[in-house]
Design a protein around this motif. Structure first.
Motif, mmCIF file in Angstrom:
data_model
loop_
_atom_site.group_PDB
_atom_site.id
_atom_site.type_symbol
_atom_site.label_atom_id
_atom_site.label_comp_id
_atom_site.label_asym_id
_atom_site.label_seq_id
_atom_site.Cartn_x
_atom_site.Cartn_y
_atom_site.Cartn_z
ATOM 1 N N ARG A 190 -3.891 6.785 9.884
ATOM 2 C CA ARG A 190 -4.569 5.641 10.127
ATOM 3 C C ARG A 190 -3.653 4.283 10.203
ATOM 4 O O ARG A 190 -4.078 3.178 10.441
ATOM 5 C CB ARG A 190 -5.723 5.112 8.963
ATOM 6 C CG ARG A 190 -7.004 5.729 9.302
ATOM 7 C CD ARG A 190 -8.005 5.014 8.532
ATOM 8 N NE ARG A 190 -7.606 5.129 6.973
ATOM 9 C CZ ARG A 190 -8.040 6.291 6.271
ATOM 10 N NH1 ARG A 190 -9.119 7.079 6.731
ATOM 11 N NH2 ARG A 190 -7.767 6.403 5.166
ATOM 12 N N GLY A 191 -2.492 4.442 9.629
ATOM 13 C CA GLY A 191 -1.385 3.643 9.616
ATOM 14 C C GLY A 191 -1.799 2.739 8.337
ATOM 15 O O GLY A 191 -1.157 1.388 8.422
ATOM 16 N N ASP A 192 -2.159 3.162 7.325
ATOM 17 C CA ASP A 192 -2.333 2.297 6.186
ATOM 18 C C ASP A 192 -1.178 2.093 5.346
ATOM 19 O O ASP A 192 -1.001 1.072 4.804
ATOM 20 C CB ASP A 192 -3.600 2.964 5.351
ATOM 21 C CG ASP A 192 -4.890 2.893 6.117
ATOM 22 O OD1 ASP A 192 -5.045 2.230 7.001
ATOM 23 O OD2 ASP A 192 -6.007 3.623 5.528
ATOM 24 N N PHE A 241 0.955 -1.169 -0.077
ATOM 25 C CA PHE A 241 -0.058 -0.139 0.026
ATOM 26 C C PHE A 241 0.878 1.277 0.010
ATOM 27 O O PHE A 241 0.917 2.077 0.931
ATOM 28 C CB PHE A 241 -0.889 -0.102 1.348
ATOM 29 C CG PHE A 241 -2.297 0.561 1.052
ATOM 30 C CD1 PHE A 241 -3.239 -0.194 0.081
ATOM 31 C CD2 PHE A 241 -2.788 1.572 1.757
ATOM 32 C CE1 PHE A 241 -4.500 0.330 0.052
ATOM 33 C CE2 PHE A 241 -3.949 2.185 1.411
ATOM 34 C CZ PHE A 241 -4.818 1.469 0.493
ATOM 35 N N PRO A 242 1.901 1.260 -0.995
ATOM 36 C CA PRO A 242 2.677 2.503 -0.984
ATOM 37 C C PRO A 242 1.893 3.747 -1.465
ATOM 38 O O PRO A 242 0.718 3.798 -1.981
ATOM 39 C CB PRO A 242 3.728 2.108 -2.138
ATOM 40 C CG PRO A 242 2.781 1.205 -3.003
ATOM 41 C CD PRO A 242 2.069 0.348 -2.238
#
Ligand code: SF4
Lengths: 269, 459
Positions: free
Chosen positions: B345-347, B93-94
């Motif tokens: 959110r730390g995604d 998820f870059p």
């Protein structure tokens, strides 16, 4: 016994899980369900990679574990029941048209965007954009019910066309913005700018709230239809007081910038 | 790559570069005359530049820094490209973020890179005029170029912005003291209104200053819209906004009766409570007024090429910022695919920061996540973000060392002329090298996955 999906390990990045939906699992064997795709970031994996699957396919799915990173669960759902034990990620019940989703804890932003039927119940809090249209969309929710027991964020019911949104706690700003029709009931406090640019529809608040300058006070009365709604919400578990059912409400008309046919009803306390 | 300017005259070690462009702010003034001491590698004069432009040119100095750092240790550009490509090819998820201080050519390559990786692309728009981009989709806009405004506008309203300090030549080049075709007497032919919550340095040039209470811009805009449409406005509005009904009615009459009006708005609207609805309200007010006269509403953009970032991302993907490719097609959702939200959110599991410094201006929660994941930074300076990056490239300055295209805040593309060479590669060169290497790695990954599957099936 329903179909049980038990999360083995919380994923590192968000997962788009639109295949977790009774419609998509109907008639499949556990092996087939295990092979359904999930999108783990940019990588396609399967349901079986993240969940252990037990029980039988009977239209009811029970999702267990920390599913707060799972997005789009129950997307386009038209029937059956989806029981989510914990919290759920964004876009739960997107474009749903029937059936029931129950979220045991909190739901992230975009609960039931553009849904047309069925019911979503969130036992905890919901994020922003409950029952809204996506950016650039002209029509939001066109039917169904969204019941939030806790608080909701900004823009609940943005561009809503029909249906019911009920919030047991407080709401953020711009509740019912651009509303075309439908009903929003908030038991707690409302944020700023409720009903901005609403054309038609009804927003009901049990607490006093500041109105935009483009709303005009119309009258105070005891709306019959509201009793039906409040009794219905009481049955669904929201803490409805008797005084609200028989209460008198101030009616404000607006938004005069648009058609001026919307109404905001505020309980006379 | 380090092409020198075409429009340059040289005498000994002194070179004069005409019609150079200042990339400091969204005005993108393209009338700079730069005097360059080629031997000293310094710009000694920047004629026509404002104080900010002068600071950009006269303080320019090519710092003697390593070409790249990996984990804080000196490395070559090629080694850093390899490390960056490995990080990105292994990420799920870059995100690429920034892009407002680089050329459109680089931005285009960055979109291609994220498309190939199935990642997310976002620009500094999401923390400045992103709300305007969102509002545009809902309500549209009545717009014009700054040239048209200069020539025609006789009523200029600044709302929630302080161009005297952030876009210093906006007044002189486009909207207040500029000589236009139908405004030959400059300021005498225009009425200038300033609406703000505080008395800024832009107020003295205004004929009318309206001070609105903080947090009440939306209500004031809403009341003005209602008055323009001859609808009822609750008298309580005076208490809420701090603006008298008389002042509002006077402004509405001026707006309806001008020949050509313009509403310029800044981050005082887009980044305060209400955000995209504040933008939508002012854009709608501009459109409403076209019932009576010609009126436009347009944002004042800050960073040099932030408008280019929106434009390039929009023509490549259909959306201006906050675009995700993880399903193989572009999806737009501000709040979900915007950098600050993804970090908080730390995604995101890897980040490439292109010509921007979110490490110095994002929330602590976002910065904390940036510290946890591998970050790649491309910047001529050793920024806060570069300090927390796994891979930091030193790149050349766009508009000084690197030619290319940038978009002015009104969406007009401007060609950038260079005046000095640089030993460092351009952002475009680095992004292109990373792209090529990532492409190889992804092909190899696909092949090995295919072979594994075959083996599993055979077993
Ligand atoms: S107004 Fe902006 S672009 Fe023009 S010279 Fe000043 S800083 Fe540079």
């Amino acid at each position: 016994m329903s179909l049980r999906l038990n999360l083995k390990k919380k994923p590192d990045v968000p997962v788009e899980a639109d295949s977790i939906c009774p419609d998509k699992m109907e008639g499949l064997s556990l092996k087939d369900i295990s092979a359904l795709p999930l999108h783990h970031g940019n990588e396609q994996i399967t349901v079986g990679d993240l969940f252990s699957i037990t029980g039988k396919v009977n239209g009811e799915i029970c999702l267990e574990g920390d599913t707060s990173r799972f997005k789009m669960v129950g997307a386009s759902m038209s029937k059956g029941r989806l029981l989510i034990k914990g919290s759920i990620g964004q876009h739960v019940g997107v474009a749903m048209s029937g059936g029931e989703i129950i979220v045991g804890k909190n739901a992230d932003n975009w609960v039931g965007p553009e849904m047309s039927g069925g019911r979503i119940t969130v036992k905890g809090n919901a994020g922003h954009m409950v029952g809204c249209a996506y950016r650039g969309g002209q029509v939001g929710v066109t039917g169904g019910e969204i019941i939030i027991h806790g608080n909701a964020g900004n823009e609940a019911g943005n561009t809503m066309r029909d249906g019911l949104i009920a919030v047991g706690g407080s709401c953020g700003d711009f509740t019912g913005i651009n509303m075309l029709a439908g009903t929003i009931i908030v038991l707690g406090e409302m944020g700023w700018r409720t009903g901005a640019a609403m054309k038609r529809g009804t927003i009901i608040s049990m607490q006093d709230t500041e109105m935009l300058p483009t709303f005009t006070y119309a009258c105070s009365y005891r709306p019959d239809f509201l009793r039906l709604y409040l009794r219905h919400l009481r049955k669904l578990g929201l803490p409805i007081e008797d005084a609200w059912i028989s209460g008198c409400y101030h009616r404000w008309s607006g938004d005069s910038i648009e058609l001026n046919r919307g109404e905001v009803l505020i309980l006379d306390r | 790559m380090m092409r020198v300017a075409e429009k340059a005259k040289s005498e000994g070690n002194i070179k004069i570069v005409e019609d150079a462009t200042c990339t400091f702010c969204g005005c993108l003034c393209d009338d700079m005359v730069l005097t360059v001491d080629v031997d000293a590698k310094k710009i000694t004069k920047a004629k026509n530049a404002c104080v900010l432009g002068k600071a950009l040119f006269l303080n320019y100095e090519e710092e003697d820094r390593p070409f790249a750092l990996i984990g804080g240790k000196e490395a070559t550009t090629a080694e850093a490209v390899e490390e960056a490509a490995q990080i990105l090819a292994n990420a799920r998820f870059p995100i690429i973020y920034g892009m407002s201080d680089t050329t459109c050519e680089t931005q285009r390559k960055a979109v291609g890179l994220m498309d190939m990786l199935g990642g997310t692309i976002d620009s500094t728009t999401s923390v400045c005029h992103g709300p305007t981009g969102m509002a545009l989709q809902g309500v549209g806009e009545s717009t014009a170029t700054l040239g048209e405004i200069k020539n025609r506008a006789d009523l200029v309203i600044y709302w929630g912005g302080n161009p005297a300090e952030s876009l210093p030549r906006h007044f002189a080049r486009y909207a207040v003291t500029a000589k236009g075709m139908y405004t030959p007497n400059r300021k005498k032919d225009r009425t200038i209104v300033n609406i703000d919550v505080r008395h800024t340095k832009s107020v003295p040039v205004a004929d009318i200053f309206i001070q609105v209470k903080p947090g009440a811009d939306f209500e004031l805009l809403w009341a003005l819209r209602a008055l323009v449409k001859n609808r009822h406005v609750d008298p309580n509005i005076e208490k809420k906004t701090g603006v008298s009904m008389k002042t509002m009615k006077d402004l509405v009459e001026r707006m309806k009766n001008c020949r050509y009006g313009v509403l310029f708005f800044g981050m005082g609207l887009t980044m305060t409570r209400g955000r995209h609805f504040n933008s939508a309200a002012i854009l709608s007010l501009g459109s409403d007024l076209n019932e009576y006269t010609h009126f436009i509403a347009t944002p004042m953009r800050g960073h040099g090429n932030v408008t280019g970032a929106d434009t390039v991302v929009a023509w490549q993907t259909g959306y201006p910022f906050g675009v995700n490719f993880s399903r193989g097609y572009p999806k737009f959702n501000p709040g979900e695919f915007t950098a600050t939200d993804m970090f908080v959110r730390g995604d995101a599991d890897a980040g490439l920061i292109l010509a921007s410094d979110p490490g110095s201006n994002f929330t602590q929660a976002a910065v904390d996540h940036m510290k946890k994941i591998p970050m790649i930074v491309l910047d001529p300076k050793y920024t806060h973000t570069a300090k927390l990056a796994r891979v930091a490239f030193t790149t050349a300055h766009y508009g000084i060392n690197v030619p290319g295209t940038a978009y002015r805040s009104d969406g007009v593309p401007i060609e950038l002329r260079t005046c000095l060479d640089s030993k460092y590669p351009s952002d475009e060169e680095v992004i292109t090298a990373i792209y090529r290497r990532v492409e190889q790695l992804l092909i190899a990954k696909k092949r090995s996955k295919g072979a594994n599957n075959k083996r599993q099936k055979a077993a």
